[in-house]
Design an enzyme around this catalytic site. Structure first.
Site, short mmCIF file in Angstrom:
data_model
loop_
_atom_site.label_atom_id
_atom_site.label_comp_id
_atom_site.label_asym_id
_atom_site.label_seq_id
_atom_site.Cartn_x
_atom_site.Cartn_y
_atom_site.Cartn_z
N ALA A 1 0.56 -1.11 0.15
CA ALA A 1 -0.36 0.00 0.24
C ALA A 1 1.02 1.51 0.04
CB ALA A 1 -1.28 0.07 0.80
N ALA A 2 2.18 1.39 0.41
CA ALA A 2 2.81 2.50 0.77
C ALA A 2 2.96 2.95 -1.04
CB ALA A 2 4.30 1.94 0.93
N PRO A 3 2.89 4.73 -1.39
CA PRO A 3 3.00 5.58 0.10
C PRO A 3 1.10 5.61 0.36
CG PRO A 3 3.22 6.78 -1.52
CD PRO A 3 3.72 5.04 -2.19
N GLY A 4 0.25 4.87 -0.72
CA GLY A 4 -0.49 5.57 0.05
C GLY A 4 -1.80 6.04 -1.10
N GLY A 5 -1.04 6.03 -2.01
CA GLY A 5 -2.66 6.55 -2.81
C GLY A 5 -3.50 5.63 -2.86
N GLU B 1 2.04 -2.30 4.39
CA GLU B 1 3.47 -2.55 3.54
C GLU B 1 4.54 -3.28 4.36
OE1 GLU B 1 6.22 -1.66 1.79
OE2 GLU B 1 4.61 -0.67 0.53
N CYS C 1 4.19 -0.75 -12.32
CA CYS C 1 4.20 0.34 -13.29
C CYS C 1 5.35 -0.28 -13.79
CB CYS C 1 4.66 1.56 -12.15
SG CYS C 1 6.44 1.46 -10.72
#
Length: 455
Positions: free
Chosen positions: A113-117, A136, A234
């Site tokens: 999950a980091a950084p949280g977007g 995370e 990504c």
């Protein structure tokens, strides 16, 4: 221009062809696209656009996503940023969580999950209901994740710092939706992050592909039959994209790919680049930086077939200290218009001296590394209760008895954000805890003492 690894360039030329590869290569001479996503958990997109003076341009495939020009403004210094009204996020990275169907009472897991977007994006669609578990594995990144959960005013999130395999023991067939934004070789971020370029190698691509299969296996165990899973990276590497999904489907015939909305500029996955099951790979999504205004990304939406079954679970231990509960209840009567909505019940959890309100859907988390077991209410100090900043950001001024509402462009707002004591008008003067807000949205707490507001 950034020097790219020769093996990567050859791979990209094979994927795109010589002519289109040149169009991709030219994007390294262009500015990186910066994105802002409105936090619809706090404010509607329409209302935000009416109040902001940040120059914005719409991200076509994200209803609440916008581009901004970092040379003309710095949204991270705006009061609305500190109020959690928006999240700064790369436009392509907004795609995966937007593709996951979410209902307000769902249980959702963001596994990497980091950084949280993606977590904050999912939380906005839950609307404070149900449960969000944001996990995370890296401790430092998990802390940043927890901070962003706090800033966005999320009430129903639990933040964990765990390996995905350990989570399966606590959440078997538990979640309605899971987001797996998998650790990857980062090829899609080369233009934005030169470190990703220096760390790239064919061996690292293969290592990432192996790790992604392990994470997907664990996610499959935690998804309910009938639930949906979004997988994203990504990177451009087929080993981590089409092939990762194809191999997973080959091992899990109970999963099937689902269509996602199609938008101009977004591309489809390529079955010819796949391995294992390739049927349906065209339903997955690719984002190429030379075809649209965003960095490289890949996303796939899968559904687990079958009917959900009732699974027994243990609930978190509730707080039992009657003296502390009485102190907290007195605070609630002082602060809230509806104190009974906030007074202690079975969802209250103590972490040291800190009191948290744990989402009712959460399981017993004893033994898990938990950074944030729900909404942090505050801290007990001797015979008093001091509210947390997280609670302030989760509140709307309409929920509290005392509120000092500042204008975004007022000097008092800048002074408050610097941590300074500010002078109050006669109308706002008084005594005790009060919420401080900017144009109707909470910024934090203050304590009134006559004509001043202690920060």
């Amino acid at each position: 221009m950034i020097t790219l690894p020769e093996a990567f360039e050859q791979e990209m030329k094979q994927l795109l062809g010589e002519e289109e590869y040149e169009a991709y290569r030219k994007t390294f001479d262009e500015a990186v696209h910066r994105g802002l996503r409105v936090n619809n958990g706090k404010i509607s997109t329409e209302e935000f656009l009416r109040r902001t003076d940040i120059p914005l341009k719409k991200v076509p495939w994200i209803p609440n996503g916008f581009y901004y020009d970092e040379e003309s403004c710095n949204p991270a210094k705006d009061a609305d940023y500190y109020a959690g009204l928006y999240y700064l996020q790369e436009p392509s990275a907004m795609t995966p969580a937007s593709r996951l169907p979410i209902e307000p009472d769902d249980r959702v897991l963001d596994l990497c999950a980091a950084p949280g977007g993606k977590s904050t994006q999912a939380a906005a669609r839950l609307g404070g209901e149900g449960l969000l578990v944001s996990n995370e594995i890296h401790p430092a990144r998990a802390k940043i994740l927890s901070q962003n959960i706090e800033r966005m005013g999320i009430r129903n999130a639990v933040v964990t710092n765990e390996d995905s395999g350990r989570l399966t023991k606590y959440f078997p067939a538990f979640f309605d939706g899971i987001i797996v934004d998998a650790p990857c070789s980062g090829e899609g971020m080369f233009r934005k992050d030169e470190t990703a370029v220096t760390e790239w190698s064919p061996e690292n691509v293969r290592r990432c592909a192996g790790r992604q299969q392990e994470i997907l296996e664990n996610a499959a165990m935690m998804l309910k039959p009938g639930g949906r899973l979004v997988y994203s990276t990504c990177t451009f590497a087929p080993e981590e994209d089409e092939q990762a999904i194809g191999r997973f489907l080959e091992a899990h015939p109970e999963f099937a790919l689902e269509e996602t909305p199609d938008y101009p500029g977004l591309s489809h996955g390529v079955p010819a680049w796949g391995a294992g099951v390739t049927d349906g790979i065209e339903k997955t999504v690719r984002i190429w930086p030379h075809r649209t205004e965003g960095e490289g990304h890949y996303a796939a939406l899968l559904r687990k077939t079958g009917e959900p079954e009732s699974v027994k679970r243990k609930y978190p231990a509730s707080m039992k200290d009657k003296k502390l509960l009485a102190v907290y209840e007195d605070f609630c009567k002082e602060i809230f218009i509806e104190p009974k909505k906030w007074t202690a019940d079975s969802t209250m959890t103590m972490f040291g001296d800190q009191l948290y309100r744990t989402p009712e859907e959460m399981v017993d988390f004893k033994g898990l590394r938990v950074l944030r077991p729900g909404l942090q209410m505050g801290e007990f100090k001797k015979n008093r209760f001091e509210p947390s900043h997280a609670l302030a950001l989760a509140l709307h001024p309409s929920e509290v008895k005392q509120n000092v509402n500042l204008s975004a462009d007022a000097p008092e707002t800048a002074a408050y954000l610097r941590g300074e004591t500010i002078q109050l008008s006669e109308e706002d003067a008084g005594k005790g805890w009060c919420l401080v807000s900017v144009d109707g949205y909470s910024l934090g707490w203050g304590k009134k003492s006559g004509g001043t507001l202690k920060n």
